[in-house]
Write an enzyme that holds these catalytic residues in place. Structure first.
Site, mmCIF file in Angstrom:
data_model
loop_
_atom_site.group_PDB
_atom_site.id
_atom_site.type_symbol
_atom_site.label_atom_id
_atom_site.label_comp_id
_atom_site.label_asym_id
_atom_site.label_seq_id
_atom_site.Cartn_x
_atom_site.Cartn_y
_atom_site.Cartn_z
ATOM 1 N N ASP A 239 0.819 -1.215 0.000
ATOM 2 C CA ASP A 239 0.000 0.000 0.000
ATOM 3 C C ASP A 239 0.850 1.261 0.000
ATOM 4 O O ASP A 239 0.435 2.302 -0.481
ATOM 5 C CB ASP A 239 -0.956 0.006 1.194
ATOM 6 N N LYS A 250 -1.396 -5.113 3.950
ATOM 7 C CA LYS A 250 -2.511 -5.592 4.784
ATOM 8 C C LYS A 250 -2.040 -6.160 6.112
ATOM 9 O O LYS A 250 -1.037 -6.877 6.173
ATOM 10 C CB LYS A 250 -3.291 -6.635 3.972
HETATM 11 O O1 MRU Z 1 -7.768 -2.794 2.782
HETATM 12 P P1 MRU Z 1 -7.442 -3.204 1.381
HETATM 13 O O2 MRU Z 1 -8.194 -4.399 0.910
HETATM 14 O O3 MRU Z 1 -7.537 -2.024 0.442
HETATM 15 O O4 MRU Z 1 -5.913 -3.609 1.439
HETATM 16 C C1 MRU Z 1 -5.307 -4.108 0.278
HETATM 17 C C2 MRU Z 1 -3.915 -4.544 0.470
HETATM 18 O O5 MRU Z 1 -3.336 -4.447 1.534
HETATM 19 C C3 MRU Z 1 -3.203 -5.034 -0.766
HETATM 20 O O6 MRU Z 1 -2.316 -6.060 -0.460
HETATM 21 C C4 MRU Z 1 -2.422 -3.867 -1.360
HETATM 22 O O7 MRU Z 1 -3.274 -2.769 -1.568
HETATM 23 C C5 MRU Z 1 -1.767 -4.207 -2.618
HETATM 24 S S1 MRU Z 1 -2.935 -4.320 -3.906
HETATM 25 C C6 MRU Z 1 -2.210 -4.584 -5.378
#
Ligand code: MRU
Length: 355
Positions: A239, A250
Site C-alpha cells: 500500500d 494488509k
Molecule cells: O484494505 P485493502 O483491501 O484495500 O488492502 C489491500 C492490500 O493491503 C493489498 O495487499 C495492497 O493494496 C496491494 S494491492 C495490489
C-alpha cells in the site's frame, strides 16, 4: 478479464467487492461523491485500484461541474480532491493519483482557458492512469516471473490481484500470472486475511476463475504450512513503500514476513512505482488506517465477540526492509540497500515509454 473499474458514458462502473464471491454485481457510480463513498466502504479496494478509482471520480466530478469559468471549475475541483483524499489514509496510490489529476488541471489551465477543455483532459488523464496501471502490472509480472521456479508454491496475503488494480493481472498475483504465462507451473496458498477476508473471498475467487491452483488457509496456519516445507516463496502487494523499503501492506503481512525469515523462504513485495513514497524515510511515518471494530467483532450481521470488549482494528502493518528479499516493480527488481535501488528505479523511465 476481470473488470474491476471501468469508465463509461454514464459514470464509473465498479464490481462490488463486498459481495464477492457470492454475487458478481456491478454498481454504476454517477457522481464523485458516490465514488469517494465506494472507496471508503471498500466496494473497491487495493492500492492501485483506489488510485484509479479516485482519478475517475475526479474526472467524473469535474465533468459535472456547472461553473461557467475556469475559476469556478478550479474551486469545485479543489473541493473534490479534498473529499477524495479523506477516503482512506494508507495507500499512497490515492494521493499519487490525486496529485497527477491536479497537475493535469494546472497544465491544461496554463494552455487553455475553457473549462470544457480542462474537463476533457481530466477524463483522458483518468483513462490514461487506468491503462498505465494494467501495463505496469504486466511489466512487473514479467520481472517477477523470473524469481519463481517451475513447480513453486507461493504463499500470498490479502488480495493483490486483478481486483486490487485496474484489472487483468494484479501485482502479487501478477507475478504469479507472469510466471504461469512464462510456462511455469505455480500453485498458490492464500491466507484468509482476517478481518475483511480478502484472501478467502477475493484471491481465491479470482485465481479459481483463472484455473490457477489455490488452497486457502487461515492466517494462523501460515507458520505450520511453512515449517512443513510446502512454501517456496511469499509474494505480497503493498500500500505504501517508504524510501528505505519498509512496506505497509494488509495487516498480518509483517507476521508472514517474520515467519518467512525464520523458515528461510524468500519474501517478495510486488508493486507499481505509484506505490513508492520516497518522501518518507522509513515506514514509521506511514499512516495506518484504523477501521470499524465491527469488522473484527462481527461476520456480516452475526456478532461473535461479547458486548463491550475492547477491539483494535489496524488495517495495515509495516514490514521492515530487512525482511524483504526484493521489491518487484514495473521498472525492475529492487534489492537492498533499498535507498539506492528504489531511487534508481524512480529515476528510470517507465517500461515501454521509449525513454
Ligand atoms: O484494505 P485493502 O483491501 O484495500 O488492502 C489491500 C492490500 O493491503 C493489498 O495487499 C495492497 O493494496 C496491494 S494491492 C495490489
Amino acid at each position: 478479464m476481470i473488470k474491476t473499474i471501468e469508465w463509461t458514458d454514464e459514470g464509473v462502473r465498479m464490481l462490488d467487492q463486498r459481495l464477492l464471491p457470492a454475487e458478481e454485481k456491478y454498481l454504476m457510480l454517477r457522481s464523485y461523491e458516490e465514488v469517494a463513498e465506494a472507496i471508503k466502504k471498500m466496494v473497491v479496494r487495493g492500492a492501485p485500484a483506489i488510485g484509479v478509482s479516485a482519478a475517475m471520480g475526479l474526472a467524473l466530478g469535474a465533468s459535472q461541474s456547472v461553473g461557467t469559468s475556469v475559476a469556478d471549475l478550479e474551486d469545485d475541483f479543489d473541493y473534490m480532491c479534498k473529499v477524495m483524499s479523506e477516503t482512506r489514509p494508507t495507500a499512497v496510490n490515492l494521493f499519487w493519483a490525486i496529485e497527477r489529476m491536479r497537475q493535469t488541471f494546472r497544465r491544461e489551465q496554463s494552455k487553455d482557458t475553457r473549462p470544457e477543455a480542462i474537463k476533457a483532459c481530466l477524463i483522458a488523464e483518468a483513462q490514461q492512469i487506468f491503462t498505465e496501471d494494467i501495463a505496469a502490472n504486466r511489466a512487473l509480472g514479467r520481472f517477477g516471473a523470473e524469481l519463481l521456479a517451475d513447480g513453486d508454491t507461493v504463499l500470498t496475503h490479502c488480495n493483490a490481484g486483478a481486483l486490487a488494480t485496474a484489472g487483468d493481472y494484479g501485482t502479487a498475483l501478477g507475478v504469479i500470472r507472469g510466471a504461469i504465462d512464462a510456462g511455469k507451473r505455480i500453485a498458490v496458498i492464500a491466507d484468509e486475511t482476517r478481518p475483511f477476508l480478502q484472501g478467502l473471498r477475493l484471491t481465491a475467487w479470482e485465481l479459481a476463475k483463472d484455473n490457477i491452483p489455490v488452497t486457502v488457509i487461515t492466517d494462523n496456519m501460515a507458520g505450520h504450512v511453512m515449517k512443513s516445507g510446502k512454501v517456496n516463496a511469499v509474494v505480497v502487494g503493498a500500500d505504501r513503500i517508504a524510501g528505505n523499503g519498509d512496506t505497509a501492506n494488509k495487516i498480518g503481512t509483517y507476521m508472514v514476513a517474520v515467519l518467512a525469515r525464520e523458515h528461510k523462504i524468500p519474501f517478495y513485495v510486488a508493486a507499481p512505482i505509484s506505490t513508492l513514497d520516497l518522501t518518507l524515510k522509513t515506514g514509521a511515518a506511514i499512516p495506518i488506517e484504523e477501521r470499524d471494530p465491527r469488522e473484527v467483532t462481527h461476520i456480516k450481521e452475526h456478532q461473535l465477540a461479547p458486548d463491550g470488549v475492547g477491539v483494535q482494528n489496524p488495517a495495515f502493518d509495516v514490514t521492515p526492509n530487512e525482511l524483504i528479499a526484493a521489491i518487484i516493480t514495473d521498472r525492475g527488481v529492487a534489492r537492498a540497500p533499498y535507498v539506492e535501488s528504489l531511487q534508481g528505479l524512480m529515476a528510470t523511465s517507465a517500461v515501454g515509454s521509449g525513454g
